[in-house]
Design a protein around this motif. Structure first.
Motif, PDB file in Angstrom:
ATOM      1  N   LYS A   1       0.838  -1.210   0.000  1.00 36.98           N
ATOM      2  CA  LYS A   1       0.000   0.000   0.000  1.00 36.98           C
ATOM      3  C   LYS A   1       0.873   1.261   0.000  1.00 36.98           C
ATOM      4  N   SER A   2       1.775   1.300  -0.938  1.00 35.50           N
ATOM      5  CA  SER A   2       2.710   2.423  -1.033  1.00 35.50           C
ATOM      6  C   SER A   2       1.992   3.686  -1.480  1.00 35.50           C
ATOM      7  N   LYS A   3       2.337   4.794  -0.844  1.00 34.90           N
ATOM      8  CA  LYS A   3       1.726   6.070  -1.197  1.00 34.90           C
ATOM      9  C   LYS A   3       2.381   6.627  -2.452  1.00 34.90           C
ATOM     10  N   VAL A   4       1.559   7.106  -3.353  1.00 32.43           N
ATOM     11  CA  VAL A   4       2.017   7.703  -4.609  1.00 32.43           C
ATOM     12  C   VAL A   4       1.302   9.029  -4.778  1.00 32.43           C
ATOM     13  N   ALA A   5       2.031  10.055  -5.158  1.00 32.55           N
ATOM     14  CA  ALA A   5       1.447  11.378  -5.384  1.00 32.55           C
ATOM     15  C   ALA A   5       1.692  11.790  -6.827  1.00 32.55           C
ATOM     16  N   ILE A   6       0.641  12.215  -7.500  1.00 29.66           N
ATOM     17  CA  ILE A   6       0.727  12.733  -8.871  1.00 29.66           C
ATOM     18  C   ILE A   6       0.756  14.253  -8.774  1.00 29.66           C
ATOM     19  N   CYS A   7       1.877  14.855  -9.135  1.00 25.80           N
ATOM     20  CA  CYS A   7       2.085  16.296  -8.967  1.00 25.80           C
ATOM     21  C   CYS A   7       2.059  16.996 -10.324  1.00 25.80           C
ATOM     22  N   TYR A   8       1.352  18.117 -10.385  1.00 24.79           N
ATOM     23  CA  TYR A   8       1.248  18.892 -11.615  1.00 24.79           C
ATOM     24  C   TYR A   8       0.766  20.291 -11.268  1.00 24.79           C
ATOM     25  N   VAL A   9       0.720  21.148 -12.262  1.00 24.87           N
ATOM     26  CA  VAL A   9       0.210  22.505 -12.093  1.00 24.87           C
ATOM     27  C   VAL A   9      -1.069  22.629 -12.904  1.00 24.87           C
ATOM     28  N   ASP A  10      -2.164  22.883 -12.229  1.00 24.40           N
ATOM     29  CA  ASP A  10      -3.447  23.034 -12.886  1.00 24.40           C
ATOM     30  C   ASP A  10      -3.439  24.290 -13.761  1.00 24.40           C
ATOM     31  N   GLY A  11      -3.878  24.127 -15.005  1.00 26.87           N
ATOM     32  CA  GLY A  11      -3.849  25.227 -15.956  1.00 26.87           C
ATOM     33  C   GLY A  11      -2.693  25.127 -16.932  1.00 26.87           C
ATOM     34  N   ILE A  12      -1.690  24.305 -16.591  1.00 34.41           N
ATOM     35  CA  ILE A  12      -0.561  24.064 -17.499  1.00 34.41           C
ATOM     36  C   ILE A  12      -0.602  22.649 -18.053  1.00 34.41           C
ATOM     37  N   VAL A  13      -0.956  21.670 -17.210  1.00 38.39           N
ATOM     38  CA  VAL A  13      -0.958  20.282 -17.638  1.00 38.39           C
ATOM     39  C   VAL A  13      -2.132  20.011 -18.572  1.00 38.39           C
ATOM     40  N   ASP A  14      -1.922  19.121 -19.525  1.00 41.10           N
ATOM     41  CA  ASP A  14      -2.975  18.675 -20.430  1.00 41.10           C
ATOM     42  C   ASP A  14      -3.880  17.689 -19.691  1.00 41.10           C
ATOM     43  N   LYS A  15      -5.169  17.923 -19.703  1.00 37.54           N
ATOM     44  CA  LYS A  15      -6.113  17.084 -18.956  1.00 37.54           C
ATOM     45  C   LYS A  15      -6.140  15.651 -19.485  1.00 37.54           C
ATOM     46  N   GLU A  16      -5.989  15.481 -20.792  1.00 37.42           N
ATOM     47  CA  GLU A  16      -5.980  14.118 -21.336  1.00 37.42           C
ATOM     48  C   GLU A  16      -4.743  13.354 -20.867  1.00 37.42           C
ATOM     49  N   LEU A  17      -3.611  14.039 -20.819  1.00 35.69           N
ATOM     50  CA  LEU A  17      -2.396  13.400 -20.316  1.00 35.69           C
ATOM     51  C   LEU A  17      -2.557  13.023 -18.852  1.00 35.69           C
ATOM     52  N   LEU A  18      -3.139  13.902 -18.045  1.00 38.96           N
ATOM     53  CA  LEU A  18      -3.356  13.627 -16.633  1.00 38.96           C
ATOM     54  C   LEU A  18      -4.275  12.431 -16.438  1.00 38.96           C
ATOM     55  N   SER A  19      -5.331  12.354 -17.236  1.00 41.67           N
ATOM     56  CA  SER A  19      -6.249  11.224 -17.137  1.00 41.67           C
ATOM     57  C   SER A  19      -5.578   9.919 -17.515  1.00 41.67           C
ATOM     58  N   GLU A  20      -4.712   9.945 -18.534  1.00 43.95           N
ATOM     59  CA  GLU A  20      -4.025   8.734 -18.960  1.00 43.95           C
ATOM     60  C   GLU A  20      -3.037   8.256 -17.896  1.00 43.95           C
ATOM     61  N   VAL A  21      -2.337   9.178 -17.237  1.00 45.64           N
ATOM     62  CA  VAL A  21      -1.405   8.796 -16.179  1.00 45.64           C
ATOM     63  C   VAL A  21      -2.163   8.134 -15.028  1.00 45.64           C
ATOM     64  N   LYS A  22      -3.291   8.703 -14.633  1.00 46.56           N
ATOM     65  CA  LYS A  22      -4.083   8.116 -13.542  1.00 46.56           C
ATOM     66  C   LYS A  22      -4.575   6.719 -13.901  1.00 46.56           C
ATOM     67  N   LYS A  23      -5.028   6.535 -15.155  1.00 50.79           N
ATOM     68  CA  LYS A  23      -5.532   5.226 -15.566  1.00 50.79           C
ATOM     69  C   LYS A  23      -4.435   4.174 -15.517  1.00 50.79           C
ATOM     70  N   ARG A  24      -3.247   4.529 -15.982  1.00 51.54           N
ATOM     71  CA  ARG A  24      -2.169   3.542 -16.006  1.00 51.54           C
ATOM     72  C   ARG A  24      -1.732   3.162 -14.594  1.00 51.54           C
ATOM     73  N   ILE A  25      -1.723   4.115 -13.684  1.00 50.33           N
ATOM     74  CA  ILE A  25      -1.337   3.790 -12.300  1.00 50.33           C
ATOM     75  C   ILE A  25      -2.426   2.966 -11.622  1.00 50.33           C
ATOM     76  N   GLU A  26      -3.684   3.278 -11.885  1.00 51.37           N
ATOM     77  CA  GLU A  26      -4.784   2.525 -11.270  1.00 51.37           C
ATOM     78  C   GLU A  26      -4.834   1.084 -11.764  1.00 51.37           C
ATOM     79  N   ARG A  27      -4.329   0.849 -12.991  1.00 52.03           N
ATOM     80  CA  ARG A  27      -4.366  -0.512 -13.538  1.00 52.03           C
ATOM     81  C   ARG A  27      -3.255  -1.403 -12.976  1.00 52.03           C
TER      82      ARG A  27
END
Length: 419
Positions: free
Chosen positions: A81-107
Motif C-alpha cells: 500500500k505504497s503512497k504515490v502522489a501525482i504532482c502537476y500545475v493546474d492550468g498548465i498540464v494537459d487534462k488528457e495526459l493527466l487522465s491517462e497517467v491516472k488510468k495507467r497507475i490505477e491498472r
C-alpha cells in the motif's frame, strides 16, 4: 482504524462512543536532505529528495508556492500500500495526459511497490525497448522545471527518485544546470554530450569494421601503427574488442557494487594493473585498450544513467554485426536502432520530438539551448493550455534601452545618484 494503526498512528477508543479518535503520532527516522549522488551540478541547488514522500512534496511546494500546484494521493500495491502522489500545475498540464497517467497507475496490480522503478515498468508504452521512456531524477529543481513545462511528476513513498512523464530522448542528455548558465556555453556543452553519446555507441564498432574489413579507409601511417601494435596478439580484432568490452562491463559492475571506500581502488587496479599486464602479455594491443577506454569515458558524459546503460548494452550487437558484415553490418545496426527510436512513444508523445516530427519552437531547447528570452512558449507536444511562459515585454534590447534612459544609472555615471 486498522489502517491508521498499521501506519504507526494512535487510536483512542472511548467507552460508550460509536466513533474513535485517530492521532497522527508517527514520527519515522529520516535521513537529512543532501546533494544527490547521481546528479551533481557545479551551479545549482544542493538539495535532493529523500525517502519520505511528505518531505519530497514539501520541497516541491517550496519552489511552487502557488495554489495551482496539485499533489493527488494514490495507493499502489495490495500488500505494501505504497503512497504515490501525482504532482502537476493546474492550468498548465494537459487534462488528457493527466487522465491517462491516472488510468495507467490505477491498472497496476502488484503486491509490492518498493521503488519508483516498479511503477515505471508498468506505465511505459513499450516495456520491451532498451530505451527509457520515463525519466527519473533526485533533484527537486529539475522536477519543478518539468512540471512548469506541462509534464507530470510521480512521487513514490520510500524512494528518493521521482518519475517524470512524458519523456523524450532530448531530456536524457540535458541537465538542470543547463538553464543556470549562459546559452552559448550550455549549447557547446550539450553538443559535447551528444557527440560523446554517439561516440560511446559507435567507436568500438567502427574500429572493428575498419581493421577487419576496410583498412583502406584509414591513412597508411595509422594502419602501420595499428598493425605493429597488434603484432603477436593471438585473437582477431572482433574477439579482442568483444572480450575487452565484457571485461570493462564486469569491472564497472564490480566497482558499483563494492563499498565506496574500495570501489575507487578497484577501478584503478582494474584499469591500470590488469590493462597494462594484458598489453605486456600480448593478449590485447595498446590501441584496443585506448579505443575501449575512450568509448567508456564517452558513456560517462551522459547525465542519465539508464540512457547511458541502454547505449552501453547496444554496443555489443553493433560489435557482432560489424565483426560479421563490416560496414554494411554497422550501418544496418544503426538504422535498426534509429528506426526503433522513431517508433517509440511516451504517453503518446513521439520519442524523437521535436526533431521528428519537427517543431521550430521545440528545437530551441534540444541539441542547443536558445536564450531564455527566445523560448517564450512551452513544448508544443505537451499541449499545455497556458502555452506562454516568457512575456515579450521588457526583454532583450528593450531592457538595454530602459537601462540607458534610467535616471539612476545616469546619476551613477556622473557621480551623483540623486540627480
Amino acid at each position: 482504524m486498522l489502517d491508521g494503526l498499521l501506519r504507526g498512528k494512535t487510536v483512542i477508543v472511548i467507552e460508550g462512543e460509536a466513533q474513535a479518535i485517530l492521532l497522527d503520532t508517527y514520527k519515522p527516522e529520516i535521513r537529512g536532505i543532501s546533494q544527490p549522488e547521481t546528479e551533481r551540478v557545479v551551479r545549482g541547488p544542493r538539495d535532493g529528495f529523500i525517502e519520505q514522500i511528505h518531505t519530497n512534496i514539501s520541497l516541491l511546494r517550496h519552489r511552487l508556492p502557488v495554489p495551482e500546484f496539485r499533489a493527488e494521493a494514490m495507493e499502489v500495491g495490495t500488500r505494501t500500500k505504497s503512497k504515490v502522489a501525482i504532482c502537476y500545475v493546474d492550468g498548465i498540464v494537459d487534462k488528457e495526459l493527466l487522465s491517462e497517467v491516472k488510468k495507467r497507475i490505477e491498472r497496476i496490480q502488484i503486491d509490492r511497490v518498493l521503488d519508483a522503478g516498479y511503477i515505471e515498468q508498468f506505465i511505459e508504452d513499450n516495456p520491451r525497448s532498451p530505451f527509457p521512456q520515463v525519466q527519473n531524477t533526485e533533484r527537486p529543481d529539475k522536477v519543478v522545471g518539468n512540471i512548469l513545462e506541462g509534464r507530470i511528476a510521480i512521487v513514490v513513498d520510500g524512494t528518493p527518485f521521482t518519475l517524470l512523464v512524458p519523456a523524450v530522448f532530448n531530456q536524457f542528455y540535458h541537465t538542470s544546470e543547463d538553464y543556470n548558465e549562459r546559452w552559448m556555453i550550455t549549447s557547446v556543452i550539450r553538443l559535447i554530450r551528444f557527440v560523446a553519446l554517439i561516440f560511446s555507441l559507435t567507436f568500438t564498432s567502427l574500429y572493428v569494421t575498419v581493421l577487419s574489413f576496410h583498412p583502406e579507409m584509414i591513412p597508411a601511417k595509422f594502419m602501420v601503427a595499428a598493425a605493429s601494435g597488434r603484432a603477436g596478439v593471438p585473437f582477431p580484432v572482433f574477439i579482442e574488442v568483444l572480450l575487452m568490452e565484457i571485461a570493462m562491463e564486469i569491472l564497472r559492475e564490480a566497482t558499483v557494487r563494492m563499498p565506496q571506500q574500495v570501489g575507487g581502488a578497484l577501478s584503478i587496479v582494474g584499469v591500470l594493473v590488469v590493462g597494462q599486464a594484458a598489453v605486456q602479455a600480448g593478449f590485447v594491443s595498446p590501441i584496443t585498450v585506448v579505443i575501449i577506454a575512450m568509448s567508456t569515458i564517452g558513456s560517462f558524459a551522459t547525465p542519465s544513467y539508464n540512457a547511458a546503460t541502454a547505449f552501453r548494452m547496444l554496443r555489443f550487437p553493433l560489435i557482432v554485426l560489424s565483426g560479421s558484415f563490416g560496414l554494411l553490418g554497422l550501418a544496418t545496426g544503426l538504422m535498426l536502432i534509429i528506426n526503433h527510436m522513431l517508433s517509440l512513444r511516451s504517453f503518446g508523445i513521439p520519442y524523437m520530438a521535436p526533431v521528428t516530427p519537427g517543431s521550430f519552437n521545440g528545437l530551441k531547447d534540444s541539441l542547443i539551448r536558445a536564450p531564455l528570452a527566445w523560448m517564450r512558449r512551452r513544448p508544443p507536444r505537451l499541449h499545455a493550455p497556458d502555452a506562454v511562459r516568457v512575456s515579450s515585454k521588457g526583454i532583450g534590447s528593450k531592457n538595454k534601452k530602459k537601462m540607458g534612459k534610467s535616471s539612476v544609472f545616469r546619476g551613477r555615471k556622473g557621480g551623483d545618484s540623486n540627480k
